[in-house]
Scaffold this motif. Structure first.
Motif: not given
Length: 298
Positions: A95-104
Motif C-alpha cells: 500500500a501507499a498513502p492516498a495520492g502517493g508520497l510526492g516527489p523527493g
C-alpha cells in the motif's frame, strides 16, 4: 569483533546510513538496513555469520511479520519482503498513502506498536530543503495506509511505545526541531492523542534519531552528531548517558537471549574527520533489559 569502551564492533561493517535494527528471537539473529545502499543485513548471533539482501528501492524501516519475512517502509510505500537464498529480497508492494508520497519523499523510521500495527513516517529526502511535509502513518492489512496521523514533520524519527503500549513517542531530528514528543495511545483504536513535549534535545548532546524503550519504561534515544545514547525516564528526566565511539549513532534496539544487549547502527555519510567508527554497527551491554518487538499481525 573489535572492542573499545565496552563496545563491540560487528565485523568490519560500515553503513552509509545504518538504521532500523531489530532482534529476531526465533532466529537468534539481528537485522538492520543501510538506507542509500538499499541493503538489508542479518547477523547470526551464535556464529557471527553476516548475510545481505538488496532491494530495488531504499528501505528505511523494517519489522518482523508474524507470517514470516519482513514488512518495510520504503521509497514509494509499505512493502512485504521475503529473504531467500539469492542476493535480492522478494518484494511486494502492499500500500501507499492516498495520492502517493510526492516527489523527493520517502518513508523513514518505523516499527510495530504493541498490538502489531506497523507505523512509519515520511520525510523529504533533501533535508537541507527544510520542507515540513512529513507525515506519520499507520498500516494494517485490513485498512491499508491511514491518512496522516501526525503532520508537519521535517525528519520523522524516534518512534517507540511504552511497555504497556499506552504511551507513544515520536521525534523530529531535523536541526531546526530536535524535539521528542509523547502521546497518549489508544491501544484498541491505534490512535495517539494529547501530543506534548517530552524532551527538548536542543538542551542535550546530539539530535534525536532512532530510539528504543526498556523494561523500566525508559526511553533510549540516539544522539546523532553527539556520539552518545541518552536514557530518559518516563517523566522526561535524563538519568543516563552512554558514549559510543561513532559520532552519528542512528538507532538502537534491545535484543539477545536475555534482551540485555543493545545493537546500535550509525551513519558514515558526511563522515567527520577522526570519526574512525563512522557507519559501524556495535553491540553493548547497557545493564538493563529491553522489551521484545511485537511482530506485524497483518
Amino acid at each position: 569483533m573489535t572492542n573499545t569502551r565496552g563496545v563491540d564492533m560487528v565485523a568490519d561493517v560500515r553503513c552509509s546510513v545504518g538504521e532500523s535494527p531489530l532482534w529476531c528471537t526465533e532466529q537468534a539473529a539481528w537485522y538492520w538496513v543501510d538506507i542509500p545502499a538499499r541493503t538489508i543485513w542479518r547477523l547470526d548471533a551464535a556464529s557471527g555469520r553476516l548475510d545481505t539482501w538488496q532491494t530495488t528501492e531504499m528501505v528505511a524501516s523494517i519489522a518482523l511479520k508474524q507470517s514470516g519475512g519482513l514488512i518495510a517502509g520504503m521509497e514509494s510505500g509499505i512493502f512485504s519482503l521475503e529473504l531467500g537464498i539469492g542476493p535480492m529480497a522478494a518484494q511486494r508492494k502492499l500500500a501507499a498513502p492516498a495520492g502517493g508520497l510526492g516527489p523527493g519523499m520517502r518513508f523513514n523510521d518505523g516499527r510495530c506498536d504493541r498490538q502489531g500495527r506497523f507505523w512509519s513516517g515520511t520525510m523529504c529526502a533533501d533535508i537541507a530543503a527544510n520542507r515540513p511535509l512529513g507525515n506519520l502513518h499507520r498500516y494494517t492489512a485490513q485498512d491499508g495506509v491511514s491518512a496522516p496521523v501526525v503532520s508537519g514533520l521535517l525528519v520523522q524519527n524516534g518512534l517507540a511505545w511504552s511497555p504497556d503500549g499506552r504511551t507513544m513517542y515520536l521525534s523530529d531530528s531535523h536541526p531546526q526541531r530536535q524535539l521528542v514528543w509523547a502521546f497518549d495511545y489508544d491501544v484498541d483504536e491505534g490512535m495517539p492523542s494529547r501530543q506534548r513535549l517530552f524532551v527538548d534535545m536542543n538542551s542535550f548532546a546530539g539530535r534525536p534519531d532512532g530510539a528504543a524503550v526498556d523494561s523500566d519504561g525508559c526511553y533510549w534515544i540516539c544522539g546523532n552528531d553527539g556520539g552518545c545514547i541518552l536514557r530518559f525516564t518516563p517523566d522526561g528526566r535524563l538519568d543516563r548517558r552512554i558514549d559510543v565511539p561513532m559520532l552519528k549513532p542512528s538507532m538502537c534496539s534491545f535484543g539477545g537471549a536475555g534482551l540485555d544487549t543493545l545493537l546500535v547502527t550509525s551513519i558514515s555519510a558526511g563522515k567527520a574527520e577522526g570519526d574512525d567508527w563512522a557507519g559501524a554497527v556495535v553491540l553493548l551491554r547497557p545493564g538493563v533489559t529491553g522489551v521484545a518487538e511485537t511482530l506485524f499481525h497483518g
